[in-house]
Design an enzyme around this catalytic site. Structure first.
Site, PDB file in Angstrom:
ATOM      1  N   ASN A 540       0.803  -1.151  -0.042  1.00 52.92           N
ATOM      2  CA  ASN A 540       0.019   0.132  -0.011  1.00 52.92           C
ATOM      3  C   ASN A 540       0.848   1.298  -0.072  1.00 52.92           C
ATOM      4  O   ASN A 540       0.208   2.336  -0.337  1.00 52.92           O
ATOM      5  CB  ASN A 540      -0.877   0.175   1.207  1.00 52.92           C
ATOM      6  CG  ASN A 540      -1.866  -1.091   1.329  1.00 52.92           C
ATOM      7  OD1 ASN A 540      -2.709  -1.319   0.153  1.00 52.92           O
ATOM      8  ND2 ASN A 540      -1.901  -2.128   2.352  1.00 52.92           N
ATOM      9  N   TYR A 541       2.044   1.103   0.438  1.00 51.14           N
ATOM     10  CA  TYR A 541       2.842   2.522   0.646  1.00 51.14           C
ATOM     11  C   TYR A 541       4.323   2.546  -0.027  1.00 51.14           C
ATOM     12  O   TYR A 541       4.578   3.498  -0.132  1.00 51.14           O
ATOM     13  CB  TYR A 541       3.221   2.792   2.211  1.00 51.14           C
ATOM     14  CG  TYR A 541       1.921   2.838   2.958  1.00 51.14           C
ATOM     15  CD1 TYR A 541       1.231   4.357   2.670  1.00 51.14           C
ATOM     16  CD2 TYR A 541       1.441   2.051   3.716  1.00 51.14           C
ATOM     17  CE1 TYR A 541       0.166   4.677   3.609  1.00 51.14           C
ATOM     18  CE2 TYR A 541       0.381   2.474   4.496  1.00 51.14           C
ATOM     19  CZ  TYR A 541      -0.357   3.592   4.264  1.00 51.14           C
ATOM     20  OH  TYR A 541      -1.655   3.894   5.122  1.00 51.14           O
ATOM     21  N   LEU A 542       4.570   1.346  -0.593  1.00 53.69           N
ATOM     22  CA  LEU A 542       5.966   1.512  -1.266  1.00 53.69           C
ATOM     23  C   LEU A 542       5.679   1.448  -2.849  1.00 53.69           C
ATOM     24  O   LEU A 542       5.015   0.411  -3.163  1.00 53.69           O
ATOM     25  CB  LEU A 542       6.793   0.239  -0.538  1.00 53.69           C
ATOM     26  CG  LEU A 542       7.102   0.199   0.791  1.00 53.69           C
ATOM     27  CD1 LEU A 542       7.862  -1.153   1.136  1.00 53.69           C
ATOM     28  CD2 LEU A 542       7.894   1.580   1.172  1.00 53.69           C
TER      29      LEU A 542
END
Length: 583
Positions: A540-542
């Site tokens: 979700n964030y990388l």
């Protein structure tokens, strides 16, 4: 979309990038917010109806068998299936379950069953354990029959027609009824998740398409034709009142486009971030309290990767907070602690009721402002009482179009991964490189507070690994002794036979050393990630292009980082990324 594409291609041009983007979006550039032109599907797949317990399986109350009505019996089975789980030992889980269960009982049952402590679910629990063992003991042929039946359902319900293309649907099954678990110490754990009926479901498809047929004897709540959204069906679950959606699979064209845009916005932030940081530092000295609070909140969101936080109805959900909803009781100021000045101690429940605890040194003016924000306030008062998430995001959007507090989290997570990979990647073997990758990923998970409880099987799996290490060490000791003896024999009277024997023993020792090192690296990796959830940030964030480029640069198979489902989700990144990509 196209303007964004052109900017990215100019900055990071490669023929493969152009090919990937043209294939992915040549038909789908969104105009006026429209996501699609035609959409047709079969609707969601409902779970099977409840199958009553056989007559020889009983529920007992106060030592006596009780024949429950079907609604009460079904809910009782939900609890019985969880008897061996830690949840059923928690008082809030027990209380919520018993309250909701009694609502499903008949008047007579409520008169008779008044205390959970007198309920005996063990016979029901054993029945389902036996059924589970029967399933495990099925023959290969029986399992194949089940697999084929499941494939038929997936073929019918698991795909849709989107703008003339067959696209996979992500979660086409309606969640079956059960007991709500939640994460952490959620106050609603144990409440009954009721069975969803077609009358509660809204269908979304294109005009003129074949509208999904509702199950016999039922009808849909509503059928709409909204091409500004990408969901196919929606409903509201009863425990928290949240909307649930049937969405396209992460590997779909629309999802891939959305992912790519998300990470491109985060990449653009690096060109603006120093200016934004300079401006929020200036806000710390502003005469207006609201502006000062905004500056300090942005500092926390930027430096600590805190979520912005959203206002919630009191008592409706767990007492979780983010940056803007922090209360005075959630922070403690220390002029000096552990040899460091201006220390701030954070202690609160974040998303999913995961505790956030951190002690961090802050800049002097931030410390001074926090003291000011806390003056004449009670512990339960808001720390940032002049601002909220909407105000913060509106301000950020003025600094850079598309910028929100969440973009900071994506930016800092991806930047941290890139920096850590550049710094930590060492070793020659794939195992050593993977340990470096997981350590870099762990730094991101710690930054984002992605924690988990240690797996139940952790101690057992670690013991198994330790046993394997000990066994491999013994094999290596024996092999080294045999090599030493072979070298002595060759030294006494060297022949072709003794030379070949030495080479053979050296190869055995080398192989065993590599195997031992791999096992030891696995132990280290598993121990370090015992209570850290690496998957959340990775998905979700990388920016996946960081991982793909790293794999290509260091000759690590992408399969070691992403499983099949994840490779489908990030197909766009795998297709377009070369080894020299930097976030």
């Amino acid at each position: 979309v196209w303007r964004c594409c052109i900017v990215s291609l100019v900055l990071d041009f490669k023929p493969s990038n152009l090919f990937c983007l043209s294939v992915l979006w040549e038909e789908g550039n969104s105009n006026n917010g429209n996501k699609w032109t035609t959409l047709e599907h079969k609707g969601p797949l409902f779970p099977p109806e409840y199958e009553p317990l056989p007559n020889n399986v009983s529920f007992f109350y106060n030592g006596n068998p009780v024949k429950l009505t079907l609604p009460a019996e079904e809910v009782a089975t939900f609890y019985a299936k969880m008897l061996d789980h830690e949840y059923t030992t928690k008082s809030s889980f027990q209380e919520n379950f018993f309250t909701d269960w009694r609502e499903e009982m008949s008047v007579e049952e409520r008169e008779q069953i008044k205390k959970l402590s007198k309920c005996d679910f063990t016979h029901i629990n054993k029945y389902f354990l036996d059924k589970s063992e029967e399933k495990k003991a099925m023959t290969k042929e029986q399992k194949q029959v089940l697999k084929e039946e499941n494939n038929k359902l997936t073929e019918e319900y698991g795909f849709c027609e989107l703008d003339g293309h067959r696209e996979k649907i992500g979660n086409f099954r309606v969640e079956p009824p059960g007991l709500f678990r939640g994460r952490g110490e959620h106050p609603k754990m144990g409440k009954l998740k009721k069975r969803i009926q077609p009358e509660e479901i809204t269908i979304n498809c294109s005009k003129g398409s074949n509208i999904p047929v509702a199950p016999k004897g039922h009808r849909w709540r509503k059928v709409q034709h909204d091409n500004t959204v990408t969901w196919l069906a929606s409903w509201v679950e009863n425990v928290q009142g949240n909307f649930k959606y049937v969405m396209l699979n992460p590997s779909s064209k629309l999802k891939g486009e959305k992912d790519w845009q998300k990470y491109e916005v985060a990449r653009k932030l690096k060109l603006k971030v120093e200016t934004i940081r300079r401006l929020y530092r200036e806000d710390w000295k502003n005469r207006e309290m609201k502006t000062r609070q905004r500056g300090v909140a942005l500092y926390f969101i930027d430096k600590l990767a805190l979520r912005a936080g959203n206002e919630k109805e009191e008592s409706e959900t767990a007492d979780t907070v983010g940056c803007c909803s922090l209360r005075v009781e959630h922070i403690t100021l220390h002029q000096e602690k552990g040899g460091q000045e201006f220390m701030v101690e954070f202690d609160f429940l974040g998303k999913d009721s995961i505790r956030y605890y951190n002690e961090v040194p802050v800049e002097g003016r931030v410390f001074k402002n926090l003291k000011l924000f806390m003056e004449n306030k009670e512990p339960e008062d808001d720390l940032f009482d002049r601002i909220n998430t909407t105000y913060l995001n509106k301000h950020l959007n003025q600094s850079m179009p598309g910028l929100t507090a969440k973009v900071f989290r994506t930016f800092n997570a991806s930047t941290t991964l890139q920096e850590q990979l550049n710094k930590l990647t060492t070793g020659q073997s794939t195992s050593e490189k993977l340990l470096s990758y997981n350590r870099a990923n762990r730094a991101v998970a710690i930054l984002c507070n992605h924690q988990r409880a240690a797996p139940k099987t952790f101690e057992k799996s670690m013991q198994n690994l330790q046993d394997k290490v000990a066994q491999k060490q013994q094999q290596l000791d024996v092999a080294r002794k045999e090599l030493k003896d072979a070298k002595k024999e060759h030294k006494r009277g060297g022949t072709e036979r003794t030379r070949k024997l030495v080479e053979k023993k050296e190869a055995v020792v080398k192989r065993l050393e590599e195997q031992l090192k791999k096992l030891q690296l696995q132990m280290t990796d598993r121990e370090e990630n015992k209570v850290i959830a690496l998957g959340t940030s990775k998905l979700n964030y990388l920016d996946p292009r960081i991982s793909v480029a790293w794999c290509r640069k260091f000759n690590v198979p992408i399969e070691k980082i992403y499983n099949k489902t994840q490779r489908d989700k990030f197909a766009w990144a795998i297709d377009m990324t070369e080894e020299d990509f930097q976030f």
